[in-house]
Design a protein around this motif. Structure first.
Motif: not given
Length: 480
Positions: A328-348
């Motif tokens: 829960s805390l991690t999902a809340i913490g990374i929900a504000n990522l703006r850059h698409e590259g950073a979002r893609r990196a979280t997936i792996w």
């Protein structure tokens, strides 16, 4: 296809802040989806807490494992059919029907005088919850702009964390103060609130044009049901040979269901599901494999804490809940990522943390280290919190519009299937290794250490699939 809600297109003013998710425009919709998740999350903790007390009153202790097995099969099969039901009858009608089926199952279980009736109630609960969870997922891309989707997953992860701590406490308190039947009935007001919100927020109207003429996939669902059932009861087979045969039969039945579905004119699965050559197919493997790995903890972590570390039920349950809190805390913490590259990196990066977490967890059990075990639980929770929301969003967005309902509805169904199959596989290994007959703590420790280490069999390919899925998705687009 249903007409989209006004919130489906991204208005220029939407920037993806938490305040926008809680604004009047989206607050009721967010609440409805979170209540749907709460119905699923709290019920699981309620049932696991109260059923041991129930069997002392009504008997049927030998049937206790079936309460989970039948529920899981019903939930997965119902979830697999949810997209077709939504297309045929519309989301609102299907959600209403599913909620009423779940209510009927709750009442049957709460008012039962024998375990057989409880099992019937659990089947109805599984059908209702499977459809509700799947359609709630399918509604996320329809009712929220892309910038808010990670916030929705963060809010749902919070509900799971609250349920992990509050569910057992609430169920235990009600059971001790009143009755196990009262604890079951806690679901009733939650269902009532969900129905009220669904009536107001979910788009009405009829299903997609031509959907009413489609035949229902009875043969495919029957094969899937049989395969899951055989897998989940394989551990009850009288010999290792019979267990092996049951597992092989299970995989063949599930594979047959998938193959028939690929050839069908109106499939349950989206086109390219489980293909190793597409982002969608690889991503769905990640959705299956990560819960399949984590299921080992769901089955044996509290057991391990009680029998090897000497903790009582309360402390063991609290340590077990660290995973949900971290998620829960991690999902809340990374929900504000703006850059698409950073979002893609979280997936792996999520599956990478899962590999590290289970390696640490097996080491902690072997060494008897509570501190390392707690750190491993936090790492495993962070793995899901980091990747789950953005992975789900990527899969929804890479699916063609006409197939998006199938992909969205498949995500929670596949997650449940992963937990169910993982629990069965962990049980097969641990029981086959002699956990039940282990006579010394050292023997038990060795078996449990290997059981948790074997979870890496599923976590490592999840990492590889996630890396390849992100690469196949192409270069990151500009931030939303």
């Amino acid at each position: 296809m249903e007409k989209r809600n006004a919130g489906a297109a991204t208005p220029p003013a939407i920037t993806g802040r938490w305040a926008e998710l809680l604004a009047p425009r989206y607050l009721a919709t967010t609440t409805m989806l979170c209540v749907g998740v709460a119905l699923y999350a709290f019920n699981g903790f309620l049932v696991s807490t109260v059923l041991p007390t129930a069997v002392r009153e009504i008997g049927g202790a030998a049937l206790l494992p079936w309460s989970l097995t039948l529920y899981l099969v019903a939930s997965i099969v119902a979830g697999a059919s949810a997209a077709l039901l939504k297309q045929r009858y519309g989301a609102r009608k299907v959600l209403f029907a599913a909620a009423l089926v779940f209510l009927a199952g709750t009442l049957a279980a709460a008012l039962s005088s024998n375990m057989e009736t409880v099992l019937v109630g659990r089947v109805f609960q599984g059908i209702g919850e499977g459809i509700i969870a799947a359609i709630c997922y399918a509604l996320i891309p329809e009712m929220f702009p892309p910038a808010l989707v990670p916030k929705v997953f963060g809010a749902e992860a919070t509900v799971w964390a609250v349920a992990a701590f509050g569910g057992p406490v609430l169920a235990g308190s009600l059971t001790e103060s009143f009755s196990w039947r009262v604890a079951f009935l806690v679901n009733a007001p939650i269902i009532g609130l969900f129905l009220l919100l669904a009536a107001v927020m979910v788009p009405g109207g009829r299903g997609a044009a031509g959907a009413t003429s489609r035949g229902f996939p009875i043969r495919r669902l029957a094969l899937l049901s049989a395969g899951l059932l055989v897998m989940l009861i394989a551990g009850l087979a009288p010999s290792a040979l019979a267990t092996t045969a049951a597992v092989a039969a299970s995989f063949l039945l599930i594979l047959a269901a998938v193959r028939f579905d690929r050839r069908a004119d109106h499939s349950i699965l989206p086109k390219g599901a489980f293909s190793l050559r597409s982002t969608l197919g690889l991503g769905l493997w990640v959705v299956l494999l990560m819960p399949l790995s984590q299921a080992t903890s769901g089955v044996y972590l509290v057991y391990c804490l009680q029998y090897l570390f000497g903790y009582g039920p309360t402390h063991a349950g609290a340590l077990g809940a660290l995973m949900a809190i971290s998620w829960s805390l991690t999902a809340i913490g990374i929900a504000n990522l703006r850059h698409e590259g950073a979002r893609r990196a979280t997936i792996w990066l999520g599956p990478l943390l899962l590999v590290c977490g289970f390696a640490a967890l097996a080491t902690a059990i072997a060494a008897g280290s509570t501190g390392l075990l707690a750190a491993a639980q936090i790492t495993i929770g962070a793995a899901f919190g980091l990747s789950w929301g953005y992975l789900s969003q990527m899969l929804m967005e890479t699916t063609p519009e006409r197939e998006r309902d199938k992909t969205s509805a498949l995500l929670p169904t596949l997650q449940s299937a992963g937990y169910a199959l993982g629990a069965a596989m962990a049980g097969l290994w641990a029981n086959g290794a002699g956990l039940a007959s282990a006579e010394t703590p050292e023997a038990m420790r060795m078996i449990l250490t290997l059981t948790f280490a074997l979870a890496l069999i599923w976590a490592v390919p999840a990492l590889l699939a996630a890396r390849r899925a992100v690469r196949l998705a192409g270069p990151a687009s500009p931030a939303s």
